[in-house]
Design a protein around this motif. Sequence first.
Motif, PDB file in Angstrom:
ATOM      1  N   GLN A  85      -4.835 -14.723 -36.263  1.00  0.00           N
ATOM      2  CA  GLN A  85      -5.147 -13.965 -37.460  1.00  0.00           C
ATOM      3  C   GLN A  85      -4.251 -14.514 -38.565  1.00  0.00           C
ATOM      4  OE1 GLN A  85      -5.897  -9.751 -37.341  1.00  0.00           O
ATOM      5  NE2 GLN A  85      -5.889  -9.734 -35.101  1.00  0.00           N
ATOM      6  N   ILE A  86      -4.840 -14.822 -39.699  1.00  0.00           N
ATOM      7  CA  ILE A  86      -4.137 -15.542 -40.768  1.00  0.00           C
ATOM      8  C   ILE A  86      -4.202 -14.720 -42.053  1.00  0.00           C
ATOM      9  CG2 ILE A  86      -3.939 -17.751 -41.977  1.00  0.00           C
ATOM     10  CD1 ILE A  86      -5.801 -18.903 -39.740  1.00  0.00           C
ATOM     11  N   ILE A  87      -3.090 -14.600 -42.739  1.00  0.00           N
ATOM     12  CA  ILE A  87      -3.075 -13.830 -43.983  1.00  0.00           C
ATOM     13  C   ILE A  87      -3.956 -14.492 -45.039  1.00  0.00           C
ATOM     14  CG2 ILE A  87      -1.638 -13.034 -45.900  1.00  0.00           C
ATOM     15  CD1 ILE A  87       0.580 -12.472 -43.972  1.00  0.00           C
ATOM     16  N   HIS A  88      -3.787 -15.799 -45.217  1.00  0.00           N
ATOM     17  CA  HIS A  88      -4.605 -16.547 -46.193  1.00  0.00           C
ATOM     18  C   HIS A  88      -5.282 -17.703 -45.454  1.00  0.00           C
ATOM     19  CE1 HIS A  88      -2.743 -14.285 -49.434  1.00  0.00           C
ATOM     20  NE2 HIS A  88      -1.551 -14.642 -49.009  1.00  0.00           N
ATOM     21  N   PRO A  89      -6.450 -17.476 -44.864  1.00  0.00           N
ATOM     22  CA  PRO A  89      -7.091 -18.479 -44.001  1.00  0.00           C
ATOM     23  C   PRO A  89      -7.402 -19.805 -44.685  1.00  0.00           C
ATOM     24  CG  PRO A  89      -8.108 -16.326 -43.727  1.00  0.00           C
ATOM     25  CD  PRO A  89      -7.207 -16.217 -44.902  1.00  0.00           C
ATOM     26  N   ASP A  90      -7.605 -19.787 -46.001  1.00  0.00           N
ATOM     27  CA  ASP A  90      -7.984 -21.024 -46.683  1.00  0.00           C
ATOM     28  C   ASP A  90      -6.789 -21.822 -47.188  1.00  0.00           C
ATOM     29  OD1 ASP A  90     -10.738 -20.644 -46.319  1.00  0.00           O
ATOM     30  OD2 ASP A  90     -10.816 -19.276 -48.036  1.00  0.00           O
ATOM     31  N   GLN A  91      -5.574 -21.351 -46.898  1.00  0.00           N
ATOM     32  CA  GLN A  91      -4.384 -22.079 -47.305  1.00  0.00           C
ATOM     33  C   GLN A  91      -3.792 -22.831 -46.114  1.00  0.00           C
ATOM     34  OE1 GLN A  91      -1.568 -19.522 -49.321  1.00  0.00           O
ATOM     35  NE2 GLN A  91      -3.112 -18.719 -50.726  1.00  0.00           N
ATOM     36  N   VAL A  92      -3.324 -24.039 -46.358  1.00  0.00           N
ATOM     37  CA  VAL A  92      -2.735 -24.890 -45.326  1.00  0.00           C
ATOM     38  C   VAL A  92      -1.218 -24.765 -45.364  1.00  0.00           C
ATOM     39  CG1 VAL A  92      -2.518 -27.259 -44.479  1.00  0.00           C
ATOM     40  CG2 VAL A  92      -4.644 -26.508 -45.561  1.00  0.00           C
ATOM     41  N   MET A  93      -0.604 -24.810 -44.187  1.00  0.00           N
ATOM     42  CA  MET A  93       0.863 -24.791 -44.127  1.00  0.00           C
ATOM     43  C   MET A  93       1.344 -25.959 -43.265  1.00  0.00           C
ATOM     44  SD  MET A  93       3.489 -21.689 -43.132  1.00  0.00           S
ATOM     45  CE  MET A  93       2.995 -21.570 -41.403  1.00  0.00           C
ATOM     46  N   ALA A  94       2.384 -26.615 -43.722  1.00  0.00           N
ATOM     47  CA  ALA A  94       2.995 -27.701 -42.951  1.00  0.00           C
ATOM     48  C   ALA A  94       4.497 -27.656 -43.153  1.00  0.00           C
ATOM     49  CB  ALA A  94       2.446 -29.061 -43.398  1.00  0.00           C
ATOM     50  N   GLY A  95       5.241 -27.978 -42.108  1.00  0.00           N
ATOM     51  CA  GLY A  95       6.696 -27.969 -42.218  1.00  0.00           C
ATOM     52  C   GLY A  95       7.354 -28.278 -40.891  1.00  0.00           C
ATOM     53  N   ARG A  96       8.692 -28.150 -40.860  1.00  0.00           N
ATOM     54  CA  ARG A  96       9.479 -28.435 -39.660  1.00  0.00           C
ATOM     55  C   ARG A  96       9.743 -27.143 -38.901  1.00  0.00           C
ATOM     56  NH1 ARG A  96      12.130 -30.192 -44.141  1.00  0.00           N
ATOM     57  NH2 ARG A  96      11.935 -32.410 -44.680  1.00  0.00           N
ATOM     58  N   ALA A  97       9.537 -27.169 -37.605  1.00  0.00           N
ATOM     59  CA  ALA A  97       9.656 -25.958 -36.800  1.00  0.00           C
ATOM     60  C   ALA A  97      11.101 -25.554 -36.550  1.00  0.00           C
ATOM     61  CB  ALA A  97       8.947 -26.147 -35.460  1.00  0.00           C
ATOM     62  N   LEU A  98      11.386 -24.269 -36.767  1.00  0.00           N
ATOM     63  CA  LEU A  98      12.603 -23.638 -36.261  1.00  0.00           C
ATOM     64  C   LEU A  98      12.128 -22.659 -35.185  1.00  0.00           C
ATOM     65  CD1 LEU A  98      15.702 -23.125 -36.453  1.00  0.00           C
ATOM     66  CD2 LEU A  98      15.143 -21.215 -37.968  1.00  0.00           C
ATOM     67  N   PRO A  99      12.154 -23.060 -33.901  1.00  0.00           N
ATOM     68  CA  PRO A  99      11.589 -22.215 -32.846  1.00  0.00           C
ATOM     69  C   PRO A  99      12.562 -21.141 -32.370  1.00  0.00           C
ATOM     70  CG  PRO A  99      11.654 -24.568 -32.231  1.00  0.00           C
ATOM     71  CD  PRO A  99      12.554 -24.370 -33.395  1.00  0.00           C
ATOM     72  N   VAL A 100      11.991 -19.989 -32.048  1.00  0.00           N
ATOM     73  CA  VAL A 100      12.784 -18.850 -31.573  1.00  0.00           C
ATOM     74  C   VAL A 100      12.024 -18.192 -30.425  1.00  0.00           C
ATOM     75  CG1 VAL A 100      13.920 -16.693 -32.208  1.00  0.00           C
ATOM     76  CG2 VAL A 100      13.605 -18.487 -33.931  1.00  0.00           C
ATOM     77  N   THR A 101      12.757 -17.789 -29.392  1.00  0.00           N
ATOM     78  CA  THR A 101      12.161 -17.088 -28.262  1.00  0.00           C
ATOM     79  C   THR A 101      12.654 -15.652 -28.223  1.00  0.00           C
ATOM     80  OG1 THR A 101      12.038 -19.120 -26.946  1.00  0.00           O
ATOM     81  CG2 THR A 101      11.907 -17.046 -25.749  1.00  0.00           C
ATOM     82  N   TYR A 102      11.713 -14.719 -28.166  1.00  0.00           N
ATOM     83  CA  TYR A 102      12.041 -13.303 -27.998  1.00  0.00           C
ATOM     84  C   TYR A 102      11.645 -12.864 -26.591  1.00  0.00           C
ATOM     85  CZ  TYR A 102      12.951 -13.023 -32.969  1.00  0.00           C
ATOM     86  OH  TYR A 102      13.488 -13.224 -34.231  1.00  0.00           O
TER      87      TYR A 102
END
Length: 310
Positions: A85-102
Amino acid sequence: MKRLFLLFTFCSFYTTTSTLLAQSVQATKDQVMAYSGEWKGERYPDGRPKVPEDLIKRLKNISIEEAWGVLRNEGYHTQYEGNWQIIHPDQVMAGRALPVTYLPSRPDMEGPIKEQGKKEGRKGGNNSWPIDMLNEGDVYVADGFGKIAWGTLIGDNLGNSIYTKSKNGVIFDGSVRDLEGLSKIDGFNAWVRGFDPSYIQNMVVGCINCPTRIGNATVLPGDLVLAKKGGVVFIPAHLAEKVIVNSEFIALKDTFGHQRLREKKYTPGEIDQAWNDTIKADFLKWINENPDKVPMTKQQLDNFLKNRTW
């Protein structure tokens, strides 16, 4: 032997309370570097690969299918996850991952983790701790084990903080609250499993900046994230340029092929199979005549063509 030791320390992170208290809530720089040893470029102080901004900008123009195909050919079969589920489906996002485990919380684990966080000077709830580590261009990627009700990792307050620091959004295998407020943060976006008015309960951070799992995908610190309407692909940092240049080349071939088909210069059968020498020469001539359509540098293109079998 050093690498094996570092990998072992990652795996044993949660084994005992004494082990937990003996180290940071986040992975050490050496641990992060052990997992991303094939990356030879610049790094953040926390050890994450720092893929250049130019590649991140170009990544936004790559299709999910093109990136996925290159990764599959390189032997990476667990880098895609869909059904978001995406807040703004028509917008693209790219970047470097900062991963977190809960993890689902339990008293004998939550207490020591919070105590360790205090020793490290961390403020607020532990779901906000990763936000303090974000750099511009980062994406907060979290395994919230698919929890929706009482699994909302952020609301609009933390969303504003995330965007202020990263100029990006989040990928959560979990949920968020305050959808209306989050949707008003210009430039922020989120790929999540759901939206819920509840607040986070019975969850505790397990490890920050460690390898994590997002659905069927494995995510390492510093992976490039490509998030679109069709899903999310996580690209190992050392393959970033290869994936992007390969994908750009495929897109160039498609643009050229579509143009030549409209011009009726070649038949569909000629374009839709291995090209003969005449079409290859025409394509290279077309590239030289249309530099505005070529996103990679000449050096990148020349290096790519040296090893290209078409």
